[in-house]
Every structure is written in C-alpha cells, then in structure tokens.
Design a protein around this motif. Structure first.
Motif, PDB file in Angstrom:
ATOM      1  N   MET A  77       0.928  -1.318   0.071  1.00 59.25           N
ATOM      2  CA  MET A  77       0.147  -0.090  -0.019  1.00 59.25           C
ATOM      3  C   MET A  77       0.702   1.118   0.088  1.00 59.25           C
ATOM      4  N   THR A  84      -7.981 -10.580  -9.907  1.00 48.42           N
ATOM      5  CA  THR A  84      -9.049 -11.050  -9.049  1.00 48.42           C
ATOM      6  C   THR A  84      -8.654 -11.622  -7.801  1.00 48.42           C
ATOM      7  N   SER A 115      -5.733 -11.665  -6.292  1.00 42.97           N
ATOM      8  CA  SER A 115      -5.051 -10.757  -5.515  1.00 42.97           C
ATOM      9  C   SER A 115      -5.943  -9.613  -4.998  1.00 42.97           C
ATOM     10  N   ALA A 116      -6.835  -9.147  -5.971  1.00 42.67           N
ATOM     11  CA  ALA A 116      -7.621  -7.874  -5.286  1.00 42.67           C
ATOM     12  C   ALA A 116      -8.410  -8.283  -3.926  1.00 42.67           C
ATOM     13  N   LEU A 117      -9.291  -9.407  -4.361  1.00 42.00           N
ATOM     14  CA  LEU A 117     -10.117  -9.759  -3.120  1.00 42.00           C
ATOM     15  C   LEU A 117      -9.546 -10.165  -1.975  1.00 42.00           C
ATOM     16  N   PHE A 152      -6.161  -9.048  -0.832  1.00 41.08           N
ATOM     17  CA  PHE A 152      -5.501  -7.924  -0.663  1.00 41.08           C
ATOM     18  C   PHE A 152      -6.539  -6.812   0.209  1.00 41.08           C
ATOM     19  N   PHE A 153      -7.584  -6.555  -0.536  1.00 36.28           N
ATOM     20  CA  PHE A 153      -8.654  -5.588  -0.146  1.00 36.28           C
ATOM     21  C   PHE A 153      -9.380  -6.157   1.439  1.00 36.28           C
ATOM     22  N   SER A 193      -6.252  -5.082   3.379  1.00 34.43           N
ATOM     23  CA  SER A 193      -6.063  -3.228   3.193  1.00 34.43           C
ATOM     24  C   SER A 193      -6.958  -2.217   3.452  1.00 34.43           C
ATOM     25  N   ASN A 194      -8.427  -2.903   3.296  1.00 29.21           N
ATOM     26  CA  ASN A 194      -9.365  -1.786   3.420  1.00 29.21           C
ATOM     27  C   ASN A 194     -10.099  -2.230   4.790  1.00 29.21           C
ATOM     28  N   ALA A 252      -9.882  -1.499   7.860  1.00 27.15           N
ATOM     29  CA  ALA A 252     -10.192  -0.468   8.946  1.00 27.15           C
ATOM     30  C   ALA A 252     -11.556   0.299   8.435  1.00 27.15           C
ATOM     31  N   PHE A 263     -13.566  -0.300   5.977  1.00 21.89           N
ATOM     32  CA  PHE A 263     -14.909  -1.007   5.662  1.00 21.89           C
ATOM     33  C   PHE A 263     -15.659  -1.299   6.850  1.00 21.89           C
TER      34      PHE A 263
END
Lengths: 221, 221
Positions: free
Chosen positions: B122, B174, B176-178, B180-181, B184-185, B187, B189
């Motif tokens: 990040m 896809t 990775s994104a799912l 990672f998110f 990473s997000n 807090a 979310f």
DNA sequence: AAAAAAATGTACGAGACAGTTAAATAACCA
DNA sequence: TGGTTATTTAACTGTCTCGTACATTTTTTT
C-alpha cells in the motif's frame, strides 16, 4: 486526477479579503485533498497547502485546529461526495442483471475517475481508520449503496435469476475490492506484470471482467 | 502480525560488536519492515528504527545509504519472501478446480497472515511504485505464480471444466484484489459497515466467498 | 606484518515543519 | 452605535529528524 475544482472566480475586496468564509474553507479542503492524496498524511505539508491556497496558514489552524483536523475534514468531504452520487443512481426500473452490471460498472468507473478518493482511503487505512473513527459525520452517512443493492438482489432472487442466501455485503465488498484494487495497486501491479493498466482499452476490458465476475457470482446455476 | 523474526541469539563479543555483518543487515531490515509497515515511508522514523535495532543509526546509512535505500531493501526482502513461498506451492497433481480453490485460499490466508507485506505494498503504491521501479532485484524476480496459474488453467480448459479465452492475469488480479482488499481496507470498511472482518468466522466465510467467486468466474456453465 | 578495506560508535549540525503570538480590520447584532 | 464575533496577516518558536563528520577498531589482503 484531481476531482475538485477550485473556485477561482472569487472577488477580492480592496482590503485583500474575500469575505467568503465558506469559500475559504472549500478552497483549503480542495487544496488539502490533492496534497494528502498525493503525499499521504505524514508526507503532506501544511505549509505547502497554505501556499497553494488563496488564504494563509493561520486560517487552516483557525478553521481546522490542526493537521489531523484538516485531514478529517478532507475525508468527510470526499465521502460526502461519493454518497451524494450513489444516492442519485436510479436502477430500480431495470432487470436485476442489468442493474447489477450497471452498478458495478458505475463503481469501477467512479473509482477510476476519482483517484484522489481512492488514495485518501488508502492513506486512512494505513492509519487504521483512526480519523474516520473520530468523525461522527461520516459514520452517520447512511450507506445508501446497500439499499440499492438490496433492492436489486431481492428482485433478482424473486425472479429466479439470482441464487438466494447471499450476504449483500459480500457482493458490495467484491464490487468495491475489484474496482478499488485496479486503482490502488496499479503502480506495483503494472510494474511487476509489465502491463499498462491505465489505457482506455485495458480499463474497458477489465471493467467487463469485473462485471462478469460479479454477475457470475450471484447468478443462479 | 509481524512476519519477521529477529535473531536474538547472536553472540556479542567483549568489544560489544556482533561481528556478523549479514546479521546486522537482516536485523535492520526486520525492524525497518515493521516501522515502515506501521507508519509508512514518510511517517517512519530512522531514529526509531535505529533504537529498536541492536546496532546504531550509523550502520543504517553505512549499508543502505539513506532512508529510501532502506525502504527499497525492505521491499525487496518482502517480495523475495512471498515469491519463495509461491515457488513451493505444489498443486500440479490435483484436479483443476481443487487446485484453483487451494491457490486462492492460500493467497487469501497468506495476505491475512502477513499484513506487514500488504501494508508495505500500500505504502509503495502511494509513492506510485517509485522504489519498485528503481529495484532491479524485484523486477528480475520472475512471477512464479503465473506459471502455477497457467498450468492449472490450461489443464482445466483441456478437461472441459474451465471456459477458454480467459486472460490468466485477470484471474490473478481477481484473486489478489479480493485477498488484498480484505486486509488493506479492513479499517475503513469495518467502520462504515459496522462489521468486524477480523474474526475467525468472518475470515473463513469471506475466504470461501472469494474462492467461490474465482471458481465461478472461470467455470464452464 | 604492513596496508587496505570493512565495520562501527559518538556527537552534532542544518533544515524542515507543526503550531503560535500578537495585532488588526470587517461584519454582525442588540 | 458600540460591543462582540469572525477573519486575516506576517513573523516567530521549539522540536523533530535526516544525514554527516570524525574517530576508531576489526578483518582481509598482500
């Protein structure tokens, strides 16, 4: 890149003041948004923000207390913008599959067109959501997108095109994650996989893949 | 949370030196990893890193030149670790569907167990990949996971369980994104949707949803 | 064993940066 | 009209923080 237009057409009185307190606030927030989005909270410089503003550093402290107070205001403004737009989405009339595709594509496109927002959220997550936690304003914003999603999903299940039993937060998280990642991790991902993810063609292709992914996840069969 | 174990069992000679240059480097990188992961590049403090090290600030500059040089070394070490583990994955014997599910679940779990890695990525993305771009080491690391994925996908298509024509980078993105998110997000979310995403149950459920999402995307039907 | 190279400690300096002080004018309102 | 509040400027302060100068010791090479 920058999503905020600074109002440059303000009138300056002979005494050098604008007599537009609200405009001053907005001006500061607009400049701070780009500074924090670009360099993060620790990396962003109050002096730099002040210099790019039509007012002075003192006013930043006057209105926002301190650097973190300013960052909170920046976050609040950014979230308020996206919520306002979400609220305007009208997908009720369409068939569920079309609605869901349109919602997904809208989210993908919005995040891509508002990279400052994405970067601010990244920054805030690096800080473990400390500023969001302190802001009543943001937590009071009701999450309108969930209502939109709920409506689409329920209609889809009723019509037999969506499978039942899915948690709509999971759907939303998937849409968000796939849209967000495409912006947030573009730099490292592009470098490692040697793909330019920012071309018009790459974005269109990826957006279609993301929409397909979401639709296949909820579809019956 | 912290993925690096500092070797505490080094012997200190009577002169107070460890006589283990390589150990000193590793020690510095381990401490710097947690500092930068926690506070970012601008937020991380060289003095703080030095203090938590068994050596002195002088050695940081001696080995790494400056703060950014140290950050590059930290990134390189982090990427080297994940590549090494990816290389060990053995999914060749399994049926394609099982392999892909296992690979997805592995990625999800790895990212969740190595939050320092996620946060470093990040941070590097906030800096637009400038340090990654400067590191030959990282760009030379071949992306072993793509070979694994290619093998699984080709077998799946050959066996008629996967639909043809998919770009494996899309599959990887896809996954990775799912994964990672979710880290990473977490807090922001969690705060906005009032869900604790870090409980054992929430993680298990989400991991299953992520795997289903990926499988449904590639499956014939 | 001498010379060169590598490794390390201590102390400090220069500049950057968040936040403040003090003073003053304009707008608003009773 | 007069007092209270809102707005604004410019210079200043104290601390934090990166990086370095200088000295010294240990290891390796010749």
């Amino acid at each position: 890149m920058n999503t905020l237009a600074v109002n440059n057409s303000r009138k300056i009185e002979p005494d050098g003041r604008s007599h537009d307190p609200d405009g001053v606030r907005r001006d500061i927030i607009a400049v701070a948004t780009s500074e924090f989005a670009e360099k993060g909270l620790s990396g962003g410089r109050v002096d730099e923000i002040a210099a790019r503003t039509r007012t002075s550093k003192r006013m930043i402290y006057y209105y926002f207390g301190d650097k973190e107070g300013l960052f909170v205001a920046v976050l609040e403004a950014a979230y308020a913008r996206i919520r306002a737009i979400e609220g305007e989405l009208d997908l009720a009339g369409m068939p569920p599959l079309d609605s869901l595709r349109k919602l997904t594509e809208f989210t993908f496109t919005y995040q891509n067109s508002n990279q400052d927002f994405v970067r601010l959220v990244m920054v805030e997550n690096i800080h473990n959501g400390a500023h969001l936690a302190r802001s009543e304003t943001i937590q009071a914003l009701n999450v309108s997108v969930l209502n939109v999603l709920r409506d689409i999903y329920d209609r889809g299940v009723a019509q037999g095109v969506f499978r039942p039993g899915i948690d709509i937060i999971d759907i939303h998280m998937t849409i968000s994650a796939l849209s967000f990642f495409n912006v947030s991790n573009r730099a490292t991902f592009s470098l490692i996989f040697k793909r330019n993810m920012a071309t018009r063609a790459a974005l269109a292709k990826r957006r279609a893949v993301v929409a397909d992914t979401v639709l296949r996840f909820v579809s019956k069969s």
